[in-house]
Write an enzyme that holds these catalytic residues in place. Structure first.
Site, PDB file in Angstrom:
ATOM      1  N   ASN A 169       2.682   2.542  -0.131  1.00 42.67           N
ATOM      2  CA  ASN A 169       2.319   3.887   0.505  1.00 42.67           C
ATOM      3  C   ASN A 169       3.609   4.286   1.399  1.00 42.67           C
ATOM      4  OD1 ASN A 169       1.791   1.798   2.556  1.00 42.67           O
ATOM      5  ND2 ASN A 169       0.181   2.810   3.500  1.00 42.67           N
ATOM      6  N   GLY A 245       1.243  -5.074   3.265  1.00 39.85           N
ATOM      7  CA  GLY A 245       0.360  -4.896   2.278  1.00 39.85           C
ATOM      8  C   GLY A 245      -1.160  -5.298   2.794  1.00 39.85           C
ATOM      9  N   GLU A 265       1.947  -7.253   8.487  1.00 34.83           N
ATOM     10  CA  GLU A 265       1.377  -5.986   8.676  1.00 34.83           C
ATOM     11  C   GLU A 265       0.482  -5.942   7.622  1.00 34.83           C
ATOM     12  OE1 GLU A 265       4.436  -2.981   8.099  1.00 34.83           O
ATOM     13  OE2 GLU A 265       4.375  -3.279  10.301  1.00 34.83           O
ATOM     14  N   CYS A 299      -2.226   2.702   6.474  1.00 36.34           N
ATOM     15  CA  CYS A 299      -3.113   1.486   7.293  1.00 36.34           C
ATOM     16  C   CYS A 299      -3.570   1.857   8.599  1.00 36.34           C
ATOM     17  CB  CYS A 299      -2.043   0.399   7.491  1.00 36.34           C
ATOM     18  SG  CYS A 299      -0.539   0.879   8.472  1.00 36.34           S
ATOM     19  N   THR A 300      -3.016   3.046   9.186  1.00 38.54           N
ATOM     20  CA  THR A 300      -3.418   3.474  10.530  1.00 38.54           C
ATOM     21  C   THR A 300      -4.529   4.558  10.416  1.00 38.54           C
ATOM     22  OG1 THR A 300      -1.496   4.539  10.542  1.00 38.54           O
ATOM     23  CG2 THR A 300      -1.626   2.872  11.779  1.00 38.54           C
ATOM     24  N   ARG A 455       1.318   4.802  13.519  1.00 42.42           N
ATOM     25  CA  ARG A 455       2.619   3.658  13.895  1.00 42.42           C
ATOM     26  C   ARG A 455       3.503   4.233  15.080  1.00 42.42           C
ATOM     27  NH1 ARG A 455       4.531  -0.334  10.196  1.00 42.42           N
ATOM     28  NH2 ARG A 455       6.561  -1.108  11.099  1.00 42.42           N
TER      29      ARG A 455
HETATM   30  P1  NAP Z   1      -0.641  -4.928  -1.831  1.00 42.48           P
HETATM   31  O1  NAP Z   1      -1.476  -4.808  -3.110  1.00 42.48           O
HETATM   32  O2  NAP Z   1      -1.314  -6.057  -1.136  1.00 42.48           O
HETATM   33  O3  NAP Z   1       0.670  -5.032  -2.299  1.00 42.48           O
HETATM   34  C1  NAP Z   1       1.720  -4.961  -1.206  1.00 42.48           C
HETATM   35  C2  NAP Z   1       3.119  -5.787  -1.588  1.00 42.48           C
HETATM   36  O4  NAP Z   1       2.665  -7.205  -2.002  1.00 42.48           O
HETATM   37  C3  NAP Z   1       3.502  -5.396  -3.111  1.00 42.48           C
HETATM   38  O5  NAP Z   1       4.946  -5.223  -2.980  1.00 42.48           O
HETATM   39  C4  NAP Z   1       2.902  -6.248  -3.942  1.00 42.48           C
HETATM   40  O6  NAP Z   1       3.910  -5.971  -5.250  1.00 42.48           O
HETATM   41  C5  NAP Z   1       3.247  -7.539  -3.305  1.00 42.48           C
HETATM   42  N1  NAP Z   1       2.334  -8.570  -3.679  1.00 42.48           N
HETATM   43  C6  NAP Z   1       1.225  -8.482  -4.568  1.00 42.48           C
HETATM   44  N2  NAP Z   1       0.666  -9.788  -4.640  1.00 42.48           N
HETATM   45  C7  NAP Z   1       1.844 -10.671  -4.329  1.00 42.48           C
HETATM   46  C8  NAP Z   1       1.989 -12.091  -4.441  1.00 42.48           C
HETATM   47  N3  NAP Z   1       0.965 -12.925  -4.780  1.00 42.48           N
HETATM   48  N4  NAP Z   1       3.073 -12.573  -3.796  1.00 42.48           N
HETATM   49  C9  NAP Z   1       4.064 -11.827  -3.098  1.00 42.48           C
HETATM   50  N5  NAP Z   1       3.872 -10.287  -3.153  1.00 42.48           N
HETATM   51  C10 NAP Z   1       2.675  -9.978  -3.746  1.00 42.48           C
HETATM   52  O7  NAP Z   1      -0.752  -3.661  -0.947  1.00 42.48           O
HETATM   53  P2  NAP Z   1      -0.519  -2.043  -1.305  1.00 42.48           P
HETATM   54  O8  NAP Z   1      -1.595  -1.674  -2.239  1.00 42.48           O
HETATM   55  O9  NAP Z   1       0.974  -2.036  -2.041  1.00 42.48           O
HETATM   56  O10 NAP Z   1      -0.445  -1.381  -0.021  1.00 42.48           O
HETATM   57  C11 NAP Z   1      -1.545  -0.704   0.680  1.00 42.48           C
HETATM   58  C12 NAP Z   1      -2.109  -1.901   1.500  1.00 42.48           C
HETATM   59  O11 NAP Z   1      -0.859  -2.329   2.547  1.00 42.48           O
HETATM   60  C13 NAP Z   1      -3.434  -1.460   2.190  1.00 42.48           C
HETATM   61  O12 NAP Z   1      -3.983  -2.508   2.762  1.00 42.48           O
HETATM   62  C14 NAP Z   1      -2.746  -0.962   3.802  1.00 42.48           C
HETATM   63  O13 NAP Z   1      -3.689  -0.977   4.925  1.00 42.48           O
HETATM   64  C15 NAP Z   1      -1.463  -1.964   3.952  1.00 42.48           C
HETATM   65  N6  NAP Z   1      -0.545  -1.499   4.954  1.00 42.48           N
HETATM   66  C16 NAP Z   1      -0.454  -2.056   6.096  1.00 42.48           C
HETATM   67  C17 NAP Z   1       0.676  -1.563   7.291  1.00 42.48           C
HETATM   68  C18 NAP Z   1       0.519  -2.157   8.368  1.00 42.48           C
HETATM   69  O14 NAP Z   1       1.468  -1.665   9.162  1.00 42.48           O
HETATM   70  N7  NAP Z   1      -0.593  -2.923   9.009  1.00 42.48           N
HETATM   71  C19 NAP Z   1       1.282  -0.448   6.845  1.00 42.48           C
HETATM   72  C20 NAP Z   1       1.336  -0.143   5.393  1.00 42.48           C
HETATM   73  C21 NAP Z   1       0.180  -0.585   4.362  1.00 42.48           C
HETATM   74  P3  NAP Z   1       3.085  -5.281  -6.663  1.00 42.48           P
HETATM   75  O15 NAP Z   1       3.239  -3.898  -5.868  1.00 42.48           O
HETATM   76  O16 NAP Z   1       4.191  -5.838  -7.543  1.00 42.48           O
HETATM   77  O17 NAP Z   1       1.838  -5.645  -6.766  1.00 42.48           O
END
Ligand code: NAP
Length: 494
Positions: A169, A245, A265, A299-300, A455
């Site tokens: 995102n 993530g 995060e 996320c926020t 953020r």
């Molecule tokens: P995600 O599916 O968890 O993926 C995040 C990252 O992790 C991607 O680069 C993904 O690669 C990688 N990944 C997935 N499985 C992995 C594994 N087993 N080992 C290592 N890396 C792995 O999250 P997303 O859908 O991209 O992002 C949305 C999420 O991020 C939401 O839950 C959101 O709340 C959270 N987020 C949190 C914050 C914060 O600051 N708290 C900020 C932004 C987003 P692939 O893309 O190749 O699967």
């Protein structure tokens, strides 16, 4: 000019195939496997990315280890100059990167541009702030029972190789917010960009390369996280994992990372409490912005509002008015579109629609939205949602906002504190004192009084508790987290 600058990172076919960066060269993987990146905007293939092999990951990580000490010993002023140059290049290419990001992840034009410009500002700020990070000396005789004679020289040193894993995102901002502080503190960095978002992130890596980051110090490996992630995270050459993530991925990675330092995060499922004395107009606008910005994929984002039924009834018409003015769902490339474009994929939209329908079947009332066309989910509001319903019990990463009726503020606090998430919360009230009293009882990283969760500004601390994260980010906090303390103790002869 952009084509020339970025040309090593992809071939000249249409759609092109991107290369991964081994720290020195942009390469095709020996796997001969690629991943199509499908635009959520028009379902076309934007480009392909490489699927790297374990052997290639080993080579990248070996190079990262070998290059790290030379980089840590490079004068800080040189590292700072490189970062300022990165920020300048990002600003220079902002229009080009905006168009790419909009097509790749469906972020509206203005929001994509906002992310890119903010990233340049953030990198400049890191480069400025790092110069105030200093070590200290401690004397032994401050501690009871000790005489003078020992002096501890305490410094901030690099971890070694930081593995940076970014989400779809904010593919540029949340890659840079790891790469820049890690490099400034003397680490080498291996970026694992999100699969959807990798193209934008690889352009960022090229900018770092062109700005003068030495060979081997920064690299980028692509492939699906579930396939290559475990291998990289548990790799002995990785000294620290900086991840953004979902909570589920975070939990899985934390298990693999064993005793490596973590900066995580993760998911947020942010609530807002509206007290009876709140300014209802401001509150309605903040809720709409918080709930629907980037189609609720932040996320926020505000995911649910807890308030008494009579306050909910006052708010709803104001929220609908604010939506008419502030939200226009549609093609993110059009400047007419406001806040809501397609979500990241049609599958994601189908999931969101299912969760909304499930809540309705369980007794929630649909007030607006609820329909889906391919990856475009209408901005949706539900009332009568219960904390156990999936739409708010788990993070619904889309343009859906729920009202939860409560009889008292205490009940609202109890519901929030029982959630598995703990990123941010908002409290709306004209009486800041009451807001602070509520804020002090909420088990979350940050409470916003009279504002929606967010953020920035980026030098404020940013953290999640429970399944929302580990460690603290924010310019100075990130720099500290990307380093560790090391002491040398001088024992004076007695
Ligand atoms: P995600 O599916 O968890 O993926 C995040 C990252 O992790 C991607 O680069 C993904 O690669 C990688 N990944 C997935 N499985 C992995 C594994 N087993 N080992 C290592 N890396 C792995 O999250 P997303 O859908 O991209 O992002 C949305 C999420 O991020 C939401 O839950 C959101 O709340 C959270 N987020 C949190 C914050 C914060 O600051 N708290 C900020 C932004 C987003 P692939 O893309 O190749 O699967």
């Amino acid at each position: 000019m952009p084509d020339e600058f970025f040309s090593p990172i992809f071939d000249n076919k249409t759609p092109s195939t991107y290369r991964y960066f081994d720290g020195e060269q942009w390469r095709e993987s020996e796997s001969r496997k690629t991943i199509p990146i499908i635009s959520p905007v028009d379902n076309t293939i934007v480009a392909y990315t490489q699927v790297v092999t374990e052997k290639e990951i080993d080579a990248v990580l070996n190079h990262a280890v070998v290059s790290q000490s030379g980089w840590e010993n490079t004068a800080l002023n040189k590292r700072v100059s490189i970062m300022h140059l990165v920020a300048d290049w990002i600003r220079h290419f902002q229009d080009y990167l905006t168009v790419l990001m909009t097509r790749e992840i469906g972020k509206t034009h203005d929001e994509a541009k906002g992310e890119i410009v903010r990233t340049a500002d953030l990198i400049d700020y890191y480069a400025q702030e790092v110069q105030s990070i200093r070590g200290e000396t401690l004397d032994s005789d401050n501690f009871p029972g000790f005489e003078k004679g020992k002096i501890a020289m305490v410094e901030h040193v690099a971890h070694g190789v930081v593995l940076a894993i970014a989400p779809f995102n904010y593919p540029v901002n949340l890659s840079a917010s790891k790469i820049a502080p890690a490099l400034l503190m003397g680490n080498s960095v291996v970026l694992k960009p999100p699969t959807q978002g990798a193209l934008s992130a690889l352009h960022l890596v090229r900018i770092f390369e062109k700005a003068g980051v030495p060979k081997g110090v920064l690299s980028a490996v692509t492939g699906v996280g579930n396939d290559i992630g475990n291998y990289i995270v548990s790799h002995p050459n990785v000294s620290m994992v900086a991840f953004t993530g979902s909570s589920d991925t975070g939990l899985a990675i934390a298990g693999k990372a064993a005793m490596k330092p973590l900066l995580f995060e993760c998911g947020g499922n942010n609530p807002a409490i509206v007290l009876p004395d709140a300014d209802m107009h401001t509150t309605a606008r903040e809720i709409v912005k918080g709930a629907f910005q980037y189609s609720g994929q932040r996320c926020t984002g505000i995911k649910y509002v807890l308030t008494m039924p009579n306050i909910r009834d006052q708010l709803l018409p104001l929220i609908k008015d604010a939506m008419t003015e502030m939200v226009k769902a549609g093609d993110p490339r059009s400047l007419e579109t406001k806040l809501v474009g397609p979500v990241i994929s049609e599958d994601a939209a189908i999931h969101i629609e299912e969760v909304v329908n499930e809540a309705i079947l369980q007794g929630a009332t649909l007030i607006v939205g609820g329909k889906r066309t391919k990856a475009l989910m209408e901005p949706t509001i539900l009332t009568g949602v219960k904390p156990t319903m999936r739409v708010i019990a788990k993070e619904t990463f889309g343009p859906v906002m729920s009202f939860v009726d409560v009889a008292s503020v205490d009940e609202a606090i109890q519901i929030i504190n029982a959630s598995e998430y703990g990123l941010q919360a908002s409290v709306f009230t004209k009486d800041e004192g009451s807001g602070i009293v509520v804020a002090q009882q909420l088990n979350v990283g940050t409470v916003q009084i009279n504002g929606s969760p967010q953020r920035g500004p980026d030098h404020f601390p940013f953290l999640g508790v429970k399944h929302s994260g580990v460690g603290v980010q924010g310019v100075r906090y990130s720099l500290e987290a990307m380093s560790r303390v090391k002491s040398v103790i001088i024992n004076k002869p007695q």
